[in-house]
Write an enzyme that holds these catalytic residues in place. Structure first.
Site: not given
Ligand code: DQA
Length: 153
Positions: A18-19, A26, A31, A82, A85, A88, A106, A108, A110, A115
């Site tokens: 998502p996102n 964003r 990012y 990736n 969220a 988590h 996995e 990420h 960031s 964070r």
């Molecule tokens: C993320 C880190 C997650 O906490 C966040 O919700 C994301 C991006 C990252 O690529 O750093 O959507 O997965």
């Protein structure tokens, strides 16, 4: 759901949660300004070095991601995920990944550990081979190196 693919020798399923389709607009300070399409293109090019073809699936829906993981069984050699969220929160996605017998990394962009507290836990961490976080686009490159290495062993 957005899905794209290219011809296969060994297939790598790249999953974006998502996102991540909003990368580029964003939270640019967190990012960066690279779009998801640009990340995917970079992964595709890097994957050629390891004779991997990349099938990318992005979805904002947990069930789509779960079905993509199920569909990878018997088809993809590895999954790089990736999950945004959902990393988590999603025990369902975690359970799906646990069933997949191939290599799982996995990723990420960031560093979630640096964070907000809710990002400090990954439900996925216990069912993947390893996690690479905090290096921006380089996280994907490092994940590919890990996948290639693990596929050799
Ligand atoms: C993320 C880190 C997650 O906490 C966040 O919700 C994301 C991006 C990252 O690529 O750093 O959507 O997965």
């Amino acid at each position: 759901m957005v899905e794209d693919r290219s011809g296969a020798t060994r297939e790598l399923l790249l999953l974006s949660g998502p996102n991540l389709d909003q990368l580029g607009v964003r939270d640019v300070s967190v990012y960066g300004s690279t779009t998801l399409e640009e990340h995917v293109e970079r992964v595709r090019i890097a994957a050629q070095r390891f004779a991997l073809s990349v099938r990318h699936v992005q979805s904002n829906f947990e069930g789509d991601l779960i079905e993509a993981v199920h569909g990878a069984r018997g088809r993809s050699a590895a999954i790089v995920i990736n999950a945004g969220a959902l990393s988590h929160t999603s025990w369902a996605l975690t359970d799906a990944l646990a069933i997949f017998p191939g290599v799982k990394v996995e990723v990420h962009l960031s560093n979630p550990a640096a964070r907000e507290p809710f990002r400090h836990v990954s439900t996925l961490a216990g069912v993947v081979n390893g996690t690479i976080a905090g290096f921006g686009a380089l996280s994907y490159d490092l994940a590919l190196v890990a996948v290639a290495e693990l596929l050799e062993t």
